[in-house]
Design an enzyme around this catalytic site. Structure first.
Site, PDB file in Angstrom:
ATOM      1  N   ASP A 201      39.322  19.395   7.557  1.00  0.00           N
ATOM      2  CA  ASP A 201      39.597  19.993   6.255  1.00  0.00           C
ATOM      3  C   ASP A 201      41.107  20.187   6.037  1.00  0.00           C
ATOM      4  OD1 ASP A 201      38.204  21.441   3.968  1.00  0.00           O
ATOM      5  OD2 ASP A 201      39.577  23.002   4.656  1.00  0.00           O
ATOM      6  N   GLU A 253      39.739  13.159  25.890  1.00  0.00           N
ATOM      7  CA  GLU A 253      39.208  13.731  27.136  1.00  0.00           C
ATOM      8  C   GLU A 253      37.739  13.364  27.305  1.00  0.00           C
ATOM      9  OE1 GLU A 253      39.702  17.960  26.682  1.00  0.00           O
ATOM     10  OE2 GLU A 253      41.882  17.775  26.430  1.00  0.00           O
TER      11      GLU A 253
HETATM   12  C1  GLC Z   1      38.798  21.320   1.212  1.00  0.00           C
HETATM   13  C2  GLC Z   1      37.312  21.351   0.978  1.00  0.00           C
HETATM   14  C3  GLC Z   1      37.004  22.358  -0.085  1.00  0.00           C
HETATM   15  C4  GLC Z   1      37.454  23.721   0.394  1.00  0.00           C
HETATM   16  C5  GLC Z   1      38.941  23.691   0.761  1.00  0.00           C
HETATM   17  C6  GLC Z   1      39.356  24.920   1.517  1.00  0.00           C
HETATM   18  O1  GLC Z   1      39.480  20.805   0.138  1.00  0.00           O
HETATM   19  O2  GLC Z   1      36.849  20.067   0.668  1.00  0.00           O
HETATM   20  O3  GLC Z   1      35.647  22.393  -0.419  1.00  0.00           O
HETATM   21  O4  GLC Z   1      37.227  24.679  -0.595  1.00  0.00           O
HETATM   22  O5  GLC Z   1      39.263  22.585   1.568  1.00  0.00           O
HETATM   23  O6  GLC Z   1      38.885  24.908   2.818  1.00  0.00           O
END
Ligand code: GLC
Length: 546
Positions: A201, A253
């Site tokens: 993310d 790893e």
């Molecule tokens: C990314 C995710 C989204 C989330 C954001 C914060 O963009 O796809 O859904 O709200 O990160 O984590």
């Protein structure tokens, strides 16, 4: 080449996929129950959005425990079972790692914000404010929403903490080696349990400039949103590429088979390719251009050419038409299923790793939900003021709830997502009586049938899943065409898609039809393409097209 070069990914947003607990919220058991459907669809890798402990302010992208599962989704044992059951069906499985930030309810942050000198005090990015009273943010860095500062005031410490996304998602400080080790251990926790990799993310924003230098003012329009500043000191920094390499080393790893890292990063492909680091960084990065596609052959050819130039083999570009943050594909073409079919053909035949978002394969559409009813924290915090009349007609959906409504399994109450009489966490789209898995499984001409066929053909064709790509030029206006070639087997395929509004004819040399939609046909070397049609032709060793 390893497995992930050739794979196809299916994204499940667990809250909305299948509810086995009859509480209106999807869960891991629900996914396990539907694994046969996913495997049968023909995708090869499953990516599951976050299901870890969380107050669910951003529905799982705000985590309080990376090594435990939120009770509404199951337990660690259910997650282990999900991994094993996916593997039993020959699927790979990736989890979603939110490394940039935690929830502000995470015990680390609760401790960190308590004082300036506690064992966790520098686990997050803290800085003194500017101005006479120290109440002005430390610099000009903006949050991902671009309209507000990335800095949040904390009265306990009389300091600011950084939150790239929303204020309740404080950014971790990876310049502290303890933080890095703790997060790498969380990654190892799931690798130990057999997960095949991670979708990372907002990975591009993790390592910020340690000197906190201001970003340069440079208004521009990137990834569909206006931006005022170039994110020179907050995004895709050299240190961030190093972090990618360190994370790669953690995965290494675990040896064979490869564990994969797929980064959610934003920027130009020429910049994003750096994450690959000659095979020692992220294996794949999302290239989001298709999310904002223009239904136009030249537009697609331009994007494909650019991705080809930036990600030559052995790098793999990625393609994605929709996800849990952006509008459904079909809504961008006014609900036209013939056009959605053409897009499916392109998505699954270009060179690279495609990602499908649950429901895309049946043509699920956005479910209009007014901003004042939004559960999505982005919509409720930032867009509530936008008049509904305007919001209704925007191509980009501001309320992400609209693309996260329950998966439409059948024509029964609540579309089979949860029992009738139970209130699903988001409303089911009213079109579920016709747009649902069961109905499309019965119809050989459905979008679902096309997706399944495409995935099957792609899997069986080395040219399509791992061959090179050459764009074909000189085609009639509105026609997109490219050739896929697997040098080792000599197999070639030609893909032709008519995105224009006139019928077109293309010469092909003795090729067999592998897939077609919209009435496209190939007879004695002539390909006929009505508007909104596409065809894949090919044969071992044969020249598939002019
Ligand atoms: C990314 C995710 C989204 C989330 C954001 C914060 O963009 O796809 O859904 O709200 O990160 O984590």
């Amino acid at each position: 080449m390893t497995w992930w070069h050739e794979t196809t990914i299916y994204q499940v947003y667990p809250r909305s996929f299948a509810d086995s607990g009859a509480d209106g919220i999807g869960d891991l058991r629900g996914i396990i129950d539907r694994l046969d459907y996913i495997a049968d669809l023909g995708v090869e890798t499953l990516w599951v959005s976050p299901f870890f402990c969380s107050p669910q302010q951003d529905f799982g992208y705000d985590i309080t425990d990376y090594t435990d599962v939120a009770p509404e989704y199951g337990t660690v044992a259910t997650a282990e079972e999900l991994i094993d059951q996916a593997h039993t069906r020959g699927l790979k499985i990736m989890f979603d790692m939110v490394m940039n930030h935690t929830s502000d309810q995470h015990p680390w942050f609760l401790r960190s914000k308590g004082s300036r000198d506690n064992p966790k005090s520098d686990w997050y990015i803290w800085a003194d404010g500017r101005g006479r009273r120290g109440r002005k943010p430390p610099n000009n860095w903006k949050s991902a929403m671009e309209v507000n500062s990335a800095w949040q005031w904390c009265p306990e410490r009389e300091q600011f903490y950084m939150a790239t996304f929303l204020p309740f998602q404080p950014d971790l400080n990876y310049r502290n080696p303890d933080v890095k080790e703790a997060m790498f251990d969380a990654v190892r926790f799931w690798l130990d349990r057999g997960v095949d990799g991670f979708r990372l993310d907002i990975f591009g924003q993790i390592m910020k400039d340690p000197q906190l230098r201001d970003n340069p003012f440079a208004p521009h329009f990137a990834t569909g949103y206006p931006r005022g500043w170039r994110r020179e000191f907050t995004e895709n920094t050299a240190d961030n590429i190093t972090l990618a390499q360190e994370l790669h080393a953690v995965c290494s790893e675990y040896g064979d088979p490869d564990r994969i890292l797929l980064g959610e990063v934003f920027g130009h492909p020429e910049v994003l390719r750096e994450y690959h680091a000659d095979g020692a960084g992220l294996d794949l990065v999302f290239l989001f251009d298709f999310l904002l596609y223009k239904y136009d052959a030249e537009w697609f050819a331009g994007v494909i050419r650019r991705f080809e130039d930036s990600f030559p083999a052995p790098m793999q570009p990625t393609y994605v038409l929709e996800n849990h943050d952006r509008s459904r594909t079909i809504d961008r073409v006014g609900g036209d299923r013939a056009k959605a079919a053409v897009l499916a053909v392109v998505l699954l035949t270009v060179r690279g790793v495609p990602t499908l978002y649950m429901g895309q394969e049946i043509g699920m559409s956005n479910t209009y939900i007014p901003l004042d009813r939004a559960l999505d924290p982005v919509a409720s915090r930032f867009f509530r003021w936008i008049p509904e009349l305007a919001n209704r007609h925007l191509a980009e959906r501001l309320n992400r709830d609209e693309v996260r409504t329950p998966m439409q399994w059948d024509g029964s109450a609540n579309a089979g997502f949860c029992p009738g009489g139970v209130r699903p966490w988001l409303p089911v789209n009213e079109n579920y009586r016709t747009v649902n898995v069961a109905a499309e499984q019965r119809d050989d001409n459905s979008l679902l049938a096309l997706y399944r066929h495409l995935l099957q053909v792609r899997r069986g064709s080395p040219a399509l899943h791992k061959g090179s790509l050459d764009l074909i030029t000189g085609l009639p206006a509105g026609v997109l065409g490219y050739r896929r070639t697997d040098a080792a087997s000599g197999e070639q395929c030609g893909v032709f898609a008519n995105l224009g509004d006139q019928s077109a004819t293309v010469r092909a040399v003795s090729s067999a039809t592998l897939v077609s939609c919209g009435g496209a046909s190939c007879d004695e070397g002539t390909i006929r393409l009505p508007p909104d049609s596409a065809i894949v032709v090919g044969r071992q060793g044969a020249d598939p097209g002019t």
